[in-house]
Design a protein around this motif. Sequence first.
Motif, PDB file in Angstrom:
ATOM      1  N   ARG A   1       9.451  10.210  -6.574  1.00 16.37           N
ATOM      2  CA  ARG A   1       8.169  10.806  -6.201  1.00 16.37           C
ATOM      3  C   ARG A   1       7.928  12.033  -7.075  1.00 16.37           C
ATOM      4  O   ARG A   1       8.836  12.530  -7.740  1.00 16.37           O
ATOM      5  N   SER A   2       6.741  12.561  -6.987  1.00 18.70           N
ATOM      6  CA  SER A   2       6.401  13.724  -7.816  1.00 18.70           C
ATOM      7  C   SER A   2       7.064  14.997  -7.323  1.00 18.70           C
ATOM      8  O   SER A   2       7.113  15.992  -8.036  1.00 18.70           O
TER       9      SER A   2
ATOM     10  N   TYR B   1      -0.739  16.366  -0.968  1.00 13.70           N
ATOM     11  CA  TYR B   1       0.131  15.421  -1.644  1.00 13.70           C
ATOM     12  C   TYR B   1       0.477  14.227  -0.752  1.00 13.70           C
ATOM     13  O   TYR B   1       0.966  14.386   0.356  1.00 13.70           O
ATOM     14  N   GLY B   2       0.207  13.057  -1.266  1.00 15.95           N
ATOM     15  CA  GLY B   2       0.608  11.851  -0.562  1.00 15.95           C
ATOM     16  C   GLY B   2      -0.424  11.343   0.428  1.00 15.95           C
ATOM     17  O   GLY B   2      -0.367  10.184   0.823  1.00 15.95           O
ATOM     18  N   GLU B   3      -1.363  12.161   0.817  1.00 21.18           N
ATOM     19  CA  GLU B   3      -2.420  11.689   1.735  1.00 21.18           C
ATOM     20  C   GLU B   3      -3.546  11.154   0.873  1.00 21.18           C
ATOM     21  O   GLU B   3      -4.560  11.826   0.660  1.00 21.18           O
ATOM     22  N   ASN B   4      -3.387   9.961   0.384  1.00 22.75           N
ATOM     23  CA  ASN B   4      -4.268   9.500  -0.694  1.00 22.75           C
ATOM     24  C   ASN B   4      -4.772   8.076  -0.524  1.00 22.75           C
ATOM     25  O   ASN B   4      -5.203   7.454  -1.474  1.00 22.75           O
ATOM     26  N   VAL B   5      -4.715   7.551   0.705  1.00 26.47           N
ATOM     27  CA  VAL B   5      -5.125   6.164   0.912  1.00 26.47           C
ATOM     28  C   VAL B   5      -6.459   6.087   1.635  1.00 26.47           C
ATOM     29  O   VAL B   5      -6.684   6.796   2.613  1.00 26.47           O
ATOM     30  N   THR B   6      -7.325   5.232   1.141  1.00 28.79           N
ATOM     31  CA  THR B   6      -8.600   4.912   1.777  1.00 28.79           C
ATOM     32  C   THR B   6      -8.616   3.426   2.065  1.00 28.79           C
ATOM     33  O   THR B   6      -8.311   2.635   1.175  1.00 28.79           O
TER      34      THR B   6
ATOM     35  N   SER C   1       0.840  -1.210   0.000  1.00 30.62           N
ATOM     36  CA  SER C   1       0.000   0.000   0.000  1.00 30.62           C
ATOM     37  C   SER C   1       0.869   1.252   0.000  1.00 30.62           C
ATOM     38  O   SER C   1       0.545   2.243  -0.662  1.00 30.62           O
ATOM     39  N   HIS C   2       1.962   1.216   0.748  1.00 30.35           N
ATOM     40  CA  HIS C   2       2.837   2.376   0.810  1.00 30.35           C
ATOM     41  C   HIS C   2       3.441   2.691  -0.560  1.00 30.35           C
ATOM     42  O   HIS C   2       3.563   3.845  -0.935  1.00 30.35           O
ATOM     43  N   ALA C   3       3.838   1.649  -1.273  1.00 34.42           N
ATOM     44  CA  ALA C   3       4.434   1.867  -2.596  1.00 34.42           C
ATOM     45  C   ALA C   3       3.386   2.370  -3.573  1.00 34.42           C
ATOM     46  O   ALA C   3       3.640   3.266  -4.379  1.00 34.42           O
ATOM     47  N   PHE C   4       2.167   1.814  -3.487  1.00 34.27           N
ATOM     48  CA  PHE C   4       1.089   2.313  -4.348  1.00 34.27           C
ATOM     49  C   PHE C   4       0.794   3.773  -4.030  1.00 34.27           C
ATOM     50  O   PHE C   4       0.609   4.598  -4.920  1.00 34.27           O
ATOM     51  N   ALA C   5       0.732   4.086  -2.733  1.00 34.81           N
ATOM     52  CA  ALA C   5       0.385   5.456  -2.323  1.00 34.81           C
ATOM     53  C   ALA C   5       1.367   6.462  -2.915  1.00 34.81           C
ATOM     54  O   ALA C   5       0.985   7.554  -3.323  1.00 34.81           O
ATOM     55  N   ARG C   6       2.634   6.062  -2.988  1.00 40.16           N
ATOM     56  CA  ARG C   6       3.653   6.958  -3.537  1.00 40.16           C
ATOM     57  C   ARG C   6       3.408   7.244  -5.009  1.00 40.16           C
ATOM     58  O   ARG C   6       3.682   8.338  -5.489  1.00 40.16           O
ATOM     59  N   SER C   7       2.932   6.252  -5.736  1.00 40.69           N
ATOM     60  CA  SER C   7       2.831   6.379  -7.195  1.00 40.69           C
ATOM     61  C   SER C   7       1.393   6.253  -7.669  1.00 40.69           C
ATOM     62  O   SER C   7       1.106   5.497  -8.591  1.00 40.69           O
ATOM     63  N   ALA C   8       0.506   6.985  -7.023  1.00 41.55           N
ATOM     64  CA  ALA C   8      -0.898   6.947  -7.447  1.00 41.55           C
ATOM     65  C   ALA C   8      -1.571   8.255  -7.059  1.00 41.55           C
ATOM     66  O   ALA C   8      -1.086   8.988  -6.202  1.00 41.55           O
ATOM     67  N   GLN C   9      -2.699   8.470  -7.727  1.00 40.20           N
ATOM     68  CA  GLN C   9      -3.515   9.604  -7.326  1.00 40.20           C
ATOM     69  C   GLN C   9      -4.291   9.208  -6.069  1.00 40.20           C
ATOM     70  O   GLN C   9      -4.320   9.937  -5.086  1.00 40.20           O
ATOM     71  N   LYS C  10      -4.888   8.021  -6.121  1.00 38.39           N
ATOM     72  CA  LYS C  10      -5.688   7.514  -5.008  1.00 38.39           C
ATOM     73  C   LYS C  10      -5.453   6.013  -4.869  1.00 38.39           C
ATOM     74  O   LYS C  10      -5.321   5.306  -5.856  1.00 38.39           O
ATOM     75  N   LEU C  11      -5.447   5.542  -3.635  1.00 37.78           N
ATOM     76  CA  LEU C  11      -5.411   4.100  -3.404  1.00 37.78           C
ATOM     77  C   LEU C  11      -6.615   3.710  -2.563  1.00 37.78           C
ATOM     78  O   LEU C  11      -6.836   4.267  -1.475  1.00 37.78           O
TER      79      LEU C  11
ATOM     80  N   GLY D   1       0.849   9.113   7.766  1.00 40.57           N
ATOM     81  CA  GLY D   1       0.449  10.301   7.033  1.00 40.57           C
ATOM     82  C   GLY D   1       0.034  10.040   5.597  1.00 40.57           C
ATOM     83  O   GLY D   1       0.087  10.934   4.753  1.00 40.57           O
ATOM     84  N   ILE D   2      -0.382   8.811   5.308  1.00 43.82           N
ATOM     85  CA  ILE D   2      -0.786   8.551   3.913  1.00 43.82           C
ATOM     86  C   ILE D   2      -2.289   8.353   3.782  1.00 43.82           C
ATOM     87  O   ILE D   2      -2.804   8.201   2.679  1.00 43.82           O
TER      88      ILE D   2
END
Lengths: 376, 376, 447, 447
Positions: free
Chosen positions: D218-219, A162-167, A123-133, A154-155
């Motif tokens: 990262r971006s 930026y980066g706070e994109n996990v549900t 999940s952490h790796a996805f969160a880094r390289s995604a708009q939303k997880l 903080g994800i």
Amino acid sequence: MTCFTEYKDLIQEGDLTLIWISRNNIRAVVMKAGENFNTRYGSFPHNDMIGKPYGSQIAIRTKGSNKFAFIHVLQPTPELWTLSLPHRTQIVYTPDSSYIIERMNCGPNARVIEAGTGSGSFSHAFARSAQKLFTYEFHQVRYEQALEEFKDHGILGDASKYGENVTITHRDVCENGFRIKQNDTTSFEFGEDEEIEAKINANVIFLDLPAPWDAIPNLNDVIASDEKVGLCCFSPCIEQVDKTLEALEKYGWTDVEMVEVQGKQYESRRQMVRTLDDALNRLKDIKSHKLEGVERRKRLLNETINESCGIDDGSVDDKRPSTGKTKFNPFGKGFRVKEGDKEFKWKDVTKVESEIKSHTSYLTFASKIVKKDRLA
Amino acid sequence: MTCFTEYKDLIQEGDLTLIWISRNNIRAVVMKAGENFNTRYGSFPHNDMIGKPYGSQIAIRTKGSNKFAFIHVLQPTPELWTLSLPHRTQIVYTPDSSYIIERMNCGPNARVIEAGTGSGSFSHAFARSAQKLFTYEFHQVRYEQALEEFKDHGILGDASKYGENVTITHRDVCENGFRIKQNDTTSFEFGEDEEIEAKINANVIFLDLPAPWDAIPNLNDVIASDEKVGLCCFSPCIEQVDKTLEALEKYGWTDVEMVEVQGKQYESRRQMVRTLDDALNRLKDIKSHKLEGVERRKRLLNETINESCGIDDGSVDDKRPSTGKTKFNPFGKGFRVKEGDKEFKWKDVTKVESEIKSHTSYLTFASKIVKKDRLA
Amino acid sequence: MDPLKHIVAGQHVILKLPSNNSKIVELKPDGSISLGKFGSFNVNDILGYALGTTFEIYYNEENQETNQTNKNKNPVGQVRVIDNSKDTSANEESRATSEENDLNSMDSSLSNKNLINVGNEIQKMTMDEIEQLKKQSVSGNEIIAKMIESHGSFHQKTSHSQEKYLKRKKQKFSKRFTVNYLSSSALLSFLLEKGDIQRVMDMSEESMGMLLNLANIRSNGTYLCMDGTGGLLVYFLLERMFGGDIKTKFTGKIVVIHENEHPNLDLLKFSNYPEEFIRDHVKTISILDYFEPPTVEEIQQGFTPLSKEEVHEMKGNRRNAYFRRLKLYKGQLEMVDYATKVQYDGLVVATTLSLPSLIPRLSEHVHGSRPIVCYSQFKETLLELSHTLYDDLRFLAPSIVETRCRPYQTIRGKLHPLMTMRGGGGYLLSCNRVIPAPEPEPVQAKG
Amino acid sequence: MDPLKHIVAGQHVILKLPSNNSKIVELKPDGSISLGKFGSFNVNDILGYALGTTFEIYYNEENQETNQTNKNKNPVGQVRVIDNSKDTSANEESRATSEENDLNSMDSSLSNKNLINVGNEIQKMTMDEIEQLKKQSVSGNEIIAKMIESHGSFHQKTSHSQEKYLKRKKQKFSKRFTVNYLSSSALLSFLLEKGDIQRVMDMSEESMGMLLNLANIRSNGTYLCMDGTGGLLVYFLLERMFGGDIKTKFTGKIVVIHENEHPNLDLLKFSNYPEEFIRDHVKTISILDYFEPPTVEEIQQGFTPLSKEEVHEMKGNRRNAYFRRLKLYKGQLEMVDYATKVQYDGLVVATTLSLPSLIPRLSEHVHGSRPIVCYSQFKETLLELSHTLYDDLRFLAPSIVETRCRPYQTIRGKLHPLMTMRGGGGYLLSCNRVIPAPEPEPVQAKG
């Protein structure tokens, strides 16, 4: 906390850090003034770390000896985080996770579904390289643990920062699908236009489930309809792949391809260069000492015979023929030579780990375009 | 002929030799005085080879040029023979065949069954490391070709002479089993006590068949009953393995294990050592030439302005600023450098073949002891 | 009885234990062999069965009593033959260790939704109770049945983890062992299992198999060999050439060149070849004697054979001494032949000596067209060698090859490669010795 | 329309052809694109569909006629969307090439007992006839049906080889193509397919994926990079950082150090990032300027910015010239900052320069705790580097890693790894930049 989302310069109080003791011993530690990080070599005060730049080496004198012990304080990354977890096969390791992320072209446009969350490492790796997880976990305890962790790291969030994109959602996706609605056990924050249901529109799907074929039919509800959607199923057994292939075909997924990823790590080592000539010289040296020994023994024998006529009796021992110890020792045999010792010549060599991860899972990829019609 | 069974010193008329042109071009040639071996580079007279020791390099002047062409004349071995065959996937290659032979502990006590014979390449390796090889081929034409080849290669026979130990039988072993009887299409020579049926007593079985599970039930008739018998099935698809596992369990085979063997070949290469300092110096050199060029251009411009008042008009071209060609060229760029050129420093590197055989077949091993009772 | 087919007295065999470990034993007649916690058995009880047979040790009450007297000694049980083919679980058992990890990976399954940390099993039996059971019980299966009874959460487990639990326990308490022929591959795997990786230069069975095939090892060849593994490589050659048949009709020989004063072929002690056999087929020469052999004259300076008559006239001790010296003398002459006259049918090398200086010199007496195969733990050392050989016209097409065997879990419905396996296994450089053509004469202008 | 989701005019896309080859094209509005023997189509006909859509080119009689006039030009057909999911054979088609070998291996099956050399098919149609058909026919399937009719031995073939034959022919005569987004991986695979292996330093998609992850791209990072592949590595970074979004809100930057006078990022021409975007996010500096940058004074010697008033007073050309020089001047100052002040969030390198002399110096300005990842085609060069880095306390735990992806044939009932695949793919060395603790003070005797 922003330890996973922003590059930090200095170690600050309250930071989650990763303390590197050795390759196989990396610990997650939250900095707290006055506390200590204890190791078998001694205690490292957090105060020695706070205020220093990330990456700093911290030294202490080891208990009761005059030596020093060192650790390094690192800022977490998804890869370091994965290494810091207790080694379990449930973890999707970097060779797989990095391939999946690249192959599915994850980046700031990716809206990713992950089921299940598991250790949360991927999940952490996805969160880094995604708009939303959107990650789903069916196991209540693991769900709560992951939720807490994502918050701490903080994800968790709606990607407004930026980066706070996990549900994360507590769900059995095989039985109950992927839709996220009000009153579901989820971290999803429903916006004004999402009063009833979250708009997921995923374009990247990762299924790490024992029976992905049960979840595949449920994907139609939540995938983006106006673009190509990529899917990856992660299954250890080939029979699971077979059933997955069947489901993919049935539910209209195409471009099916299955791969295995094999990651290997090499140790850099040195092997002593031992030439034939040195080996020959060593044998010649032994031989000449031996001959010497034989000569000496002969001489000694003669002397002893001669002397036995006299009174000398105690000194014979001193004159006993030595076993002709070799002096020439080009390879330092007989004592342990440290690898790389400058006294000798060395050749650089690589050695693969003594135990390799020969299999993790099969990765089955597929894609789908829901709406095939033309945009005006 | 004994080309496969005895170490020969000199190339003799009538010998089957392997002529090595290149790694991918090895030809089987029978020596015949007066004949020529023709290549695109010219003709090599057999007379130049006959009488020379095996391994000799043979040189000829190439047609119409002053250069020389070379070939090497080798004595056949099963491995070289395999390389000389047209590349078809039916061939069991050395990484697999050598593993199977070692794993099944083939040696002078092995009584081997092989089905099917196929290209006959593996048969040669079995023949070398077995007491007897019973090979079966269901395809009429291939049977006859192999029979002829084994005869020519001197490995057909009843093992009364060293290395003459191969028996080939035309048979569909799935339908008709492995027993060899009088009047069967077979090279087997029935001895006095074998008037009705050959005594096979195989202790090593290799099945390279599309449906080994159909052949497995037929093995009981021909395997040794008083010792442990090893079995290997060679199947490209995993579903074949699954069916094989089922049959093995059903027919009492144990110690089941399945493996894949992956062979890789590396090219030895050299990469030029290009240091940062050399690269920096090169850029500095370019820069200084450029500055020089700028200066010259300035000067020239001034001169031209001055001269344009005079009569000089044709010589300007000669004074056009040169583009400041670099003189310092530590990497020999601009012309092709031969790998290993002594003018430069090189680092030894390896490179795997550009196309690797990533899969041949799955190897399923099992064993069986027919009679579990004690010998008096 | 054929010692290649059956278990016979005096033989070295390798036992596969329930722990999946191996043990090499010599079957001394009338002796007994202890397998530690797996029990003990009498050698005589297993003689005559086929090599590869699996036995189970069991104890009846009579055993127990007689053994109570000697508490320190592992009580010797009786054995019965197990038919593995009728007990399919046995197949899986032997692989259980490698599966453990693996099976964990399936734990995230639907069916264990309500279980957390299935690893911590509630085990109500104490170790004492188990030990007690082990002494009384007739078989491991019974212990396991009792353990299940007393296992608090066994029935809460999913069928999958139940299966897994059973397998683990079965393995732990089974008293089964299999008596296998001690092949060279079995010896290698025993040494690897034991952690002697450096000693065997990180070799793998597949690399050795490939070495033997690439070197075209036959029963009738004379091979030059350097063996840095203390005899393992030589054992591989012997097994391929003679297959353990000590009455072989084959004449093949291995000439072993060693870098120390004395050869180290210690591992051959595990083989079943008698000393005379080894003496006949394995000749050892130090690199010094091989590369700088004494002349025949030098040898003859130290000793001159006498005429038959002279020998006949010698007596007792003097005569014995003469024959000892004669034997040494003949050995020396033979050695000179191996160092100077023999053209070898192949060169196989596994050594940590630097190869670029060694292989070209060792290859001098390899016959044209014959293979040269060099094993190394590291590809880098072979890379260096290959560049040396490329530049030498006596070597045809040096190739560095690697072979790796990847084992699978073979439980139907759960097929996949094992999750972990040993790294390493080494590399081979192989080429053929060839004879360069003489420098061609300059082209003559045609008259 | 979103150019990341849909086919839009002006875009570079990559087409997958029936031959399984790829082709990169720019979609010029109102233009047409020729796929050689697979036909031609009008760009406008495919705009607006989702990226990833498969089309088939077809010709009706009207097309045919209009095109008869221009015989040299590939006639432009019409396109229709293909639903791959309803045509399962399409799945297999794309893999047919790699299967060919493979299927041969099944030929030794019972059912082809009476066939020898099935490869030599009796083909009664001439190439002319086929060409004729291709011009007339509505679809590839029809050609194939006709070919089967005329194929002498088709019905003698086994069902398996019939299937194989059909697949091969289908592939050959299908006029289908898929329009895909030109990702960095797609560009890499295009270059590899085309044989540009040296140019891309033998990289593989999996090595690049691992590089990006290990380097924690990262971006919002500022990365130092050396790219010996002519822009491919930079494209991988850009895609991971910005995902093709040219209106990105992210501020990430890549500072590219080049060893020649001018940077070579040619491959970025295939990307859909406009020049301004690349200027904003990709900065290039030569190694000379990076390691020996001019001082601010030196830069200011050549140019002094004027006050606003002074600039205001300038006119026309002079003013434009001033702004050009001002821009250069600012670029120079920026370059000095990148060479001296910036602390980088990562170092990623793919170069054939010798690494032991390069990496330690490039790492000087990498911030503590940040990753250094170095790609090389050869493990040996990384081995040398790793020993250098081991001895330098600024580098934590250098590791050489390899990752290889092994694709399978996914026809159910015939699952197995592909029989052949590309070797190579390169290696990575990764470590973290760290800050050594100061030399500890000598121990003080306790008073």
